[in-house]
Design an enzyme around this catalytic site. Sequence first.
Site, PDB file in Angstrom:
ATOM      1  N   GLU A 121       2.189   1.826   0.148  1.00 55.48           N
ATOM      2  CA  GLU A 121       3.284   1.014  -0.416  1.00 55.48           C
ATOM      3  C   GLU A 121       4.603   1.261   0.318  1.00 55.48           C
ATOM      4  O   GLU A 121       5.668   0.965  -0.211  1.00 55.48           O
ATOM      5  CB  GLU A 121       3.458   1.278  -1.913  1.00 55.48           C
ATOM      6  CG  GLU A 121       2.168   1.371  -2.706  1.00 55.48           C
ATOM      7  CD  GLU A 121       1.315   0.110  -2.689  1.00 55.48           C
ATOM      8  OE1 GLU A 121       1.752  -0.891  -2.107  1.00 55.48           O
ATOM      9  OE2 GLU A 121       0.210   0.119  -3.259  1.00 55.48           O
ATOM     10  N   ARG A 159      11.073  -2.177   8.675  1.00 52.97           N
ATOM     11  CA  ARG A 159      10.538  -3.541   8.667  1.00 52.97           C
ATOM     12  C   ARG A 159      11.649  -4.575   8.858  1.00 52.97           C
ATOM     13  O   ARG A 159      12.699  -4.511   8.217  1.00 52.97           O
ATOM     14  CB  ARG A 159       9.823  -3.802   7.333  1.00 52.97           C
ATOM     15  CG  ARG A 159       9.212  -5.183   7.196  1.00 52.97           C
ATOM     16  CD  ARG A 159       8.480  -5.319   5.880  1.00 52.97           C
ATOM     17  NE  ARG A 159       9.381  -5.503   4.750  1.00 52.97           N
ATOM     18  CZ  ARG A 159       9.707  -6.692   4.251  1.00 52.97           C
ATOM     19  NH1 ARG A 159       9.237  -7.801   4.796  1.00 52.97           N
ATOM     20  NH2 ARG A 159      10.521  -6.777   3.226  1.00 52.97           N
ATOM     21  N   GLY A 209       2.811 -21.845   3.339  1.00 57.11           N
ATOM     22  CA  GLY A 209       3.066 -22.930   2.398  1.00 57.11           C
ATOM     23  C   GLY A 209       3.084 -24.306   3.017  1.00 57.11           C
ATOM     24  O   GLY A 209       3.372 -25.301   2.338  1.00 57.11           O
ATOM     25  N   ASP A 252       0.319  -7.166   5.168  1.00 55.79           N
ATOM     26  CA  ASP A 252      -1.021  -6.852   4.705  1.00 55.79           C
ATOM     27  C   ASP A 252      -2.015  -7.663   5.524  1.00 55.79           C
ATOM     28  O   ASP A 252      -1.860  -8.889   5.666  1.00 55.79           O
ATOM     29  CB  ASP A 252      -1.190  -7.207   3.230  1.00 55.79           C
ATOM     30  CG  ASP A 252      -0.640  -6.140   2.303  1.00 55.79           C
ATOM     31  OD1 ASP A 252      -0.317  -5.042   2.790  1.00 55.79           O
ATOM     32  OD2 ASP A 252      -0.539  -6.404   1.090  1.00 55.79           O
ATOM     33  N   TRP A 257       8.312  -0.500  -0.669  1.00 58.63           N
ATOM     34  CA  TRP A 257       8.498  -1.907  -0.331  1.00 58.63           C
ATOM     35  C   TRP A 257       8.160  -2.811  -1.501  1.00 58.63           C
ATOM     36  O   TRP A 257       8.072  -4.009  -1.381  1.00 58.63           O
ATOM     37  CB  TRP A 257       7.752  -2.291   0.942  1.00 58.63           C
ATOM     38  CG  TRP A 257       6.259  -2.520   0.858  1.00 58.63           C
ATOM     39  CD1 TRP A 257       5.386  -2.135  -0.094  1.00 58.63           C
ATOM     40  CD2 TRP A 257       5.486  -3.227   1.841  1.00 58.63           C
ATOM     41  NE1 TRP A 257       4.110  -2.533   0.207  1.00 58.63           N
ATOM     42  CE2 TRP A 257       4.140  -3.203   1.408  1.00 58.63           C
ATOM     43  CE3 TRP A 257       5.782  -3.852   3.055  1.00 58.63           C
ATOM     44  CZ2 TRP A 257       3.105  -3.784   2.136  1.00 58.63           C
ATOM     45  CZ3 TRP A 257       4.743  -4.423   3.775  1.00 58.63           C
ATOM     46  CH2 TRP A 257       3.430  -4.394   3.312  1.00 58.63           C
ATOM     47  N   ASP A 301      -3.543   1.588  -6.246  1.00 54.25           N
ATOM     48  CA  ASP A 301      -3.999   0.243  -6.600  1.00 54.25           C
ATOM     49  C   ASP A 301      -4.099   0.044  -8.104  1.00 54.25           C
ATOM     50  O   ASP A 301      -3.844  -1.052  -8.611  1.00 54.25           O
ATOM     51  CB  ASP A 301      -5.374  -0.019  -5.975  1.00 54.25           C
ATOM     52  CG  ASP A 301      -5.354   0.123  -4.478  1.00 54.25           C
ATOM     53  OD1 ASP A 301      -5.105  -0.875  -3.792  1.00 54.25           O
ATOM     54  OD2 ASP A 301      -5.570   1.247  -3.988  1.00 54.25           O
TER      55      ASP A 301
END
Length: 535
Positions: free
Chosen positions: A180, A276, A293, A364, A416, A471
Amino acid sequence: MTKIGIVLHSHIPYVMGHGVWPHGANYLMEAVSESYLPLLEVLESIDGENLLTFSITPVLLEQLLHPEFEATLKSYLEERLDAAIEDYHYFRRIGDEQGEVLSKFWIDFYEKQLLSNLDIAGRFKKLYLHGKIEIITSAATHGYLPLLGYDRCVDAQIKVGIKAFERFFGKRADGIWLPECAYRPSYEWVNPVTGEKSKREGIEYFLAKYGIKYFIVDSHLIEGGEAVGVYIERFNALRLLYERMKGEKRVERKALSVYTPYLVTTHPSPVAVFGRDKRTGLQVWSGEHGYPGDEWYLEFHKKRFPSGHRYWRVTHPKCDLADKKIYERKRALERIKSHAYHFRTLVEEIAGRIDDGFILAPYDTELFGHWWFEGPLFIGEVIEQFKGSDVSVDTPGNYLKERMPEEIINLPEGSWGKGGFHWIWFNEWTEWCWDKIYTCERIMIDVANSKGDERIKSLMARELLLLESSDWEFLISTISAKDYAENRIIQHYEDFMKLYELLKKKELTEQDIKYLNFIDERDRVFTFVKADYYV
C-alpha cells in the site's frame, strides 16, 4: 536525459485452497488470464532492456509456483472457452452477427492462452534474467507494515519476502514495493488497540538491514500536502471513508520534487526513495477522466449471463449499463495508439519542466487487462512510442546505478490510500481484525523464544503471515468482498490459536496429526519459514 519508469505492482492475496468463486482461486485465475498472460505476451514481443519494472509480491509468487496452479489455471481457461462457445452457438441461433463476431473473439482469446506456456513465474524470470524487465519484491503477504505491532513482525514480513524472491530468482532484489506504499518513520509508537508504547524503527531500517536499495512512496510523502490517492476511482466506499479523514491535521514540511530520488536513513546504509508522479497516474488510474473511460474500450461491469463474457463498450463512464453499446474491437485498437501517443506527449511535457529527472509511474498490474482490457496493448504501444522520444524508459534500479542520490530527507508517515494515512486499514470496521493480529503477534514472539515442536511453530508463523495480509482490512473497508475477508481473518486466527493449543500438549493424537497435515497442505506457502524468524 529524463527517464520514465513504469512500475506494475502485481499482487493477489493467498486464495489457493480457500474457495474458488467469486473470491477464491478464480480471483487469481482472472488476474493471470486477463493481465499477466497478455502483458507477458506483449513484453516477450518487444526488443530492448529495462523496459519496465514488475513488483511481484512473495505471496503471489508462491501461488504461481503452487503444485496445483497450472492445472487450476488450465481448468479455468477451459471453462471460459466453453462459455464462449455456448455464447457463439446462441448468437448464431438468433442471427446476432455482432454477437457471433465477439464470441468468436473470446473463443480465440482463450484457445490461444490454452496453447501458451502457463509457467507464468518462469516466463517472468526469463524476462528478468535477460534484462528486459526489473522485478522487485515486497513484504511476504503484503502486511500493512506501519501498523504491525512489533518490529520483529515487520522484520519477518520483509525477511520472508526477500528470502522467497532469492529462492526463485537466484539473486537478491534491488527494490521493494512497500504494501500500500505505506511508510512509518522511527518514533515512540502507540499501539492503536492496546495503547502500549514502544520505540519503533523506521521501515527503512529493515530495508537497509537486508540490502534493499530503494522503495516507492506516494507523491504527498515527498511533496507535502494532501494525498491524491489511487483507489478512490475504483471503490465508491472510499469516498465516504475519505470524508472521515478530512479533519485530520497534517504537519507542514518542505516541499520536494517527485522527479528525483532521495535517501532515507536511520541506518548506516541509506535507502533511496522514489515518489509517484500524479499526472501520469491520473491518466491511467481514473475510469472517469483517464484512458480506461474512453467510450470505445471494453466495459468492465456489464457481463452476459450466464457466460460472464463482456460484449459491450464503455460508451460513457456514467451511463447506465442498459445503455451500453456493442464493443467494436477495431475502434478500441485505434484508441490505444492515440492514447499511447498522448501519454508520451504528457511525459515529454513534464520532462520539459524538469532537469534530467526520473518520472515514476506506478500502477496495479491488474489495472491492465482485468479492469482495462486493452491495457496490456497500451503498455506495449507506450514502450514503442518512447523509442522515438527524447525521454527513454528505464527502471529505478538501473537509474540508481548511474545516479545515486545524495540528499537525505525525513519522510512523514502515510500510504497511497485516499486520505494518505492508515484509515482504510484501521477504522471502526477493522479494529477487531487488529486486535486478533496483535494477540497472535505477541504469542508468536513468545513461542519463537521458547522450546516446542518446531513444525507446529513453523505452521503458526505461516498462519500469522497470512493473518497479517493488508487485503483483508482493505476488502472490509471497501465492502468489495467483506464477508470473504472477515471469514479469512477469523479462519487464520482460529487456526493459529488451535496450533498454539497443540504446541502446549505433551503428546499429539492421530487426529492432531491429521489437522497439522491439513493446515500444511491447505496453506502451502513459505514452507521454508521457521519460528526463529521472530527471535
